[in-house]
Write an enzyme that holds these catalytic residues in place. Structure first.
Site, PDB file in Angstrom:
ATOM      1  N   TYR A 182      26.629  28.876   2.190  1.00 23.09           N
ATOM      2  CA  TYR A 182      27.613  29.838   2.433  1.00 23.09           C
ATOM      3  C   TYR A 182      28.606  30.135   1.354  1.00 23.09           C
ATOM      4  CZ  TYR A 182      30.318  33.297   5.242  1.00 23.09           C
ATOM      5  OH  TYR A 182      30.866  34.345   5.442  1.00 23.09           O
ATOM      6  N   ASN A 184      31.794  29.520   1.353  1.00 23.57           N
ATOM      7  CA  ASN A 184      32.631  28.512   1.388  1.00 23.57           C
ATOM      8  C   ASN A 184      32.196  26.984   0.972  1.00 23.57           C
ATOM      9  OD1 ASN A 184      31.393  28.345   3.656  1.00 23.57           O
ATOM     10  ND2 ASN A 184      33.295  28.283   5.038  1.00 23.57           N
ATOM     11  N   LYS A 185      31.000  26.972   0.781  1.00 19.49           N
ATOM     12  CA  LYS A 185      30.554  25.558   0.943  1.00 19.49           C
ATOM     13  C   LYS A 185      30.659  25.233  -0.496  1.00 19.49           C
ATOM     14  CE  LYS A 185      28.812  25.227   5.164  1.00 19.49           C
ATOM     15  NZ  LYS A 185      29.155  26.437   5.724  1.00 19.49           N
ATOM     16  N   GLN A 186      30.138  23.751  -0.899  1.00 22.77           N
ATOM     17  CA  GLN A 186      30.201  23.279  -2.074  1.00 22.77           C
ATOM     18  C   GLN A 186      29.343  23.868  -3.188  1.00 22.77           C
ATOM     19  OE1 GLN A 186      29.726  21.457   0.779  1.00 22.77           O
ATOM     20  NE2 GLN A 186      30.873  19.707   0.770  1.00 22.77           N
ATOM     21  N   ARG A 254      37.390  20.043  -6.393  1.00 22.15           N
ATOM     22  CA  ARG A 254      37.739  20.080  -4.916  1.00 22.15           C
ATOM     23  C   ARG A 254      38.366  18.948  -4.717  1.00 22.15           C
ATOM     24  NH1 ARG A 254      35.030  23.293  -1.034  1.00 22.15           N
ATOM     25  NH2 ARG A 254      33.980  25.056  -1.849  1.00 22.15           N
TER      26      ARG A 254
END
Length: 389
Positions: A182, A184-186, A254
Site C-alpha cells: 500500500y 504508506n509501506k516500505q 526512513r
C-alpha cells in the site's frame, strides 16, 4: 488543505517509476504480462527465497496463504489484537476464529508466552504479525508450533527489509509469509501484496487461486478449483520493480527520519518512543508511533495537530474492541490489558522517505507543545532509537 500541510504518509515516486509504468502502458499488456514474473523474481531475490506469488493486496495474500496451509471452518488461529484488522479478518474468511493473545510491551508484537497459553483443542495454527516492522520472536513461535503440531503463517505486511537476530530476512524462514505494498509501506505499488510460498506446489496453488482458479496452462475456460480475483496488474508490478531497485535508499531514508524523531523527542516526560533494535533484530521502519503520556488525550491531540497543519493517526485500534468483534465474539474491555493501554495512547506521526528535516522539527515542536499544555504524565519508560550506522 494548505500546501504546507504535512500528511501522515506519502509514497516516494520518481522518474524510474514513471518510466516503467509508461513502458507498460505503451505495451498495452496491462495484466498477466511479463512484469508480473519479473516483480516476483526481484522480490524473491531480495528476500533470499525461491517462490513468490504477487497478489492484489496484503489481505488477499493472507487469505490465500491461510487456504494454502489448510485452514478449515471451526479452526482456531492464535494471533495478535494489536494489528490492522485484516490479519484477523482473513481468518474469518474461511470460517475459522481468531483467538487473540496479549502483546509484549517493548516490541508490541504478540507475546510468545501469552500465545502458548492460548493454545487449545481447536487451535490449528499461529498468525504472528511483525507489527510496525519489528521482527516477531519467530524462534519462540516455531517452538510453539512444533510442540503442538500447528502451522505458521507470518503477517509481514509492515516489515519488508526487517531482519531477525539470526540474520534471516523477515519472510525468509520457510513459512508462508505475506507482504503488502500500500502507498504508506516500505515500497508502494498502489495496491498490492505478495506471498512467500513454502515450495513450488504452494506457489502453483496460489497462482491459480489468485486468478479465479484457472488451470496452470492458463486454459481460458478451464477452472479446476475455487478461485478469486486477486491478480496484481502489470502497472502495479512495474511500480514494484522500480521501488525494489531503490529499496535500500528508501529504507535508509526512513531510518534516518526515525532517528531524527527519536533524538528530538528523547527526554519528553511520559512519552514512550519505539523500541530500539535488540538481540540482533533489525526493524524495517514502516511508521513512527509513540505512546502519549498518561493524562494527554490522544484524540484531542490528533485534532490539535491537524489544526496546526500536521496529520497524525491513532495506530492502532485494538481489534477485539472493534464493534464487529465485540458483537460477534463478545469481547470486552480488560481482556488484553497491555494491548489496550498501548492502543489507547498510540499516535502515528508523519513518516515517509521525503519528509524534510524542517518538517520533522515542525511535527515534534507541535507535539511537544501540545504535551506541555496538557496534564503532566509519569516518568518516561520509553527508549530512543539508535542512530543507524
Amino acid at each position: 488543505m494548505s500546501e504546507d500541510f504535512i500528511p501522515v504518509a506519502r509514497p516516494a515516486i520518481g522518474a524510474r517509476e514513471e518510466e516503467l509504468v509508461l513502458d507498460v502502458l505503451r505495451s498495452r499488456h496491462l495484466s498477466l504480462g511479463p512484469r508480473l514474473p519479473a516483480f516476483e523474481e526481484a522480490l524473491a531475490a531480495r528476500l533470499g527465497v525461491q517462490h513468490v506469488s504477487a497478489v492484489s493486496s496484503g489481505t488477499a495474500g493472507l487469505h490465500l496463504a491461510l487456504r494454502a496451509v489448510g485452514i478449515e471452518a471451526g479452526d482456531e488461529v492464535i494471533t495478535t489484537p494489536f494489528s490492522f484488522v485484516a490479519s484477523a479478518n482473513s481468518i474469518l474468511y474461511e470460517g475459522a476464529r481468531p483467538v487473540f493473545c496479549d502483546i509484549d510491551r517493548r516490541t508490541l508484537n504478540a507475546d510468545p508466552e501469552a500465545a502458548a497459553a492460548a493454545v487449545g483443542e481447536r487451535t490449528a495454527g499461529l498468525l504472528p504479525v511483525h507489527i510496525f516492522g519489528y521482527p516477531v520472536d519467530m524462534p519462540a513461535f516455531e517452538r510453539i508450533a512444533g510442540e503442538h503440531g500447528l502451522w505458521l503463517v507470518e503477517d509481514a505486511c509492515e516489515a519488508l527489509g526487517a531482519v531477525h537476530g539470526d540474520g534471516k530476512a523477515v519472510g525468509g524462514r520457510g513459512h508462508p509469509s505475506v507482504f503488502a505494498f500500500y502507498p504508506n509501506k516500505q515500497i508502494a505499488t498502489g495496491e498490492g501484496g505478495a506471498v512467500v510460498c513454502a515450495d513450488a506446489e504452494m506457489k502453483a496453488r496460489i497462482d491459480s487461486e489468485r486468478n479465479q482458479g484457472r488451470a496452470p496452462d492458463m486454459g481460458w475456460l478451464d477452472h479446476d478449483r475455487l478461485g478469486f480475483n486477486y491478480r496484481l496488474s502489470d502497472i502495479a508490478c512495474a511500480l514494484g520493480i522500480a521501488q525494489l531497485e531503490r529499496l535500500e535508499e528508501l529504507l535508509g531514508a526512513r531510518a534516518r527520519i526515525a532517528a531524527a524523531y527519536s533524538q528530538r523527542l528523547a527526554g519528553v516526560e511520559g512519552l514512550e518512543l519505539p523500541c530500539a533494535d535488540a538481540n540482533g533484530d533489525q526493524r524495517s521502519w514502516f511508521v513512527y508511533v509513540v505512546q502519549l503520556p498518561e493524562g494527554v488525550d490522544r484524540d484531542a491531540t490528533i485534532e490539535s495537530m491537524r489544526a496546526a497543519g500536521v496529520d497524525s493517526k491513532p495506530y492502532l485500534p485494538a481489534i477485539h474492541l472493534m464493534s464487529f468483534y465485540r458483537e460477534r465474539f463478545g469481547h470486552r474491555d480488560g481482556e488484553f490489558p497491555v494491548c489496550e493501554e498501548i492502543s489507547r495512547r498510540s499516535l502515528a506521526l508523519p513518516f515517509f522517505p521525503e519528509l524534510a528535516e524542517g518538517q520533522v522539527e515542525r511535527v515534534t515542536e507541535t507535539l511537544m507543545g501540545i504535551i506541555k499544555s496538557s496534564a503532566p504524565g509519569p516518568r518516561s519508560r520509553g527508549s530512543s532509537v539508535e542512530t543507524p550506522g
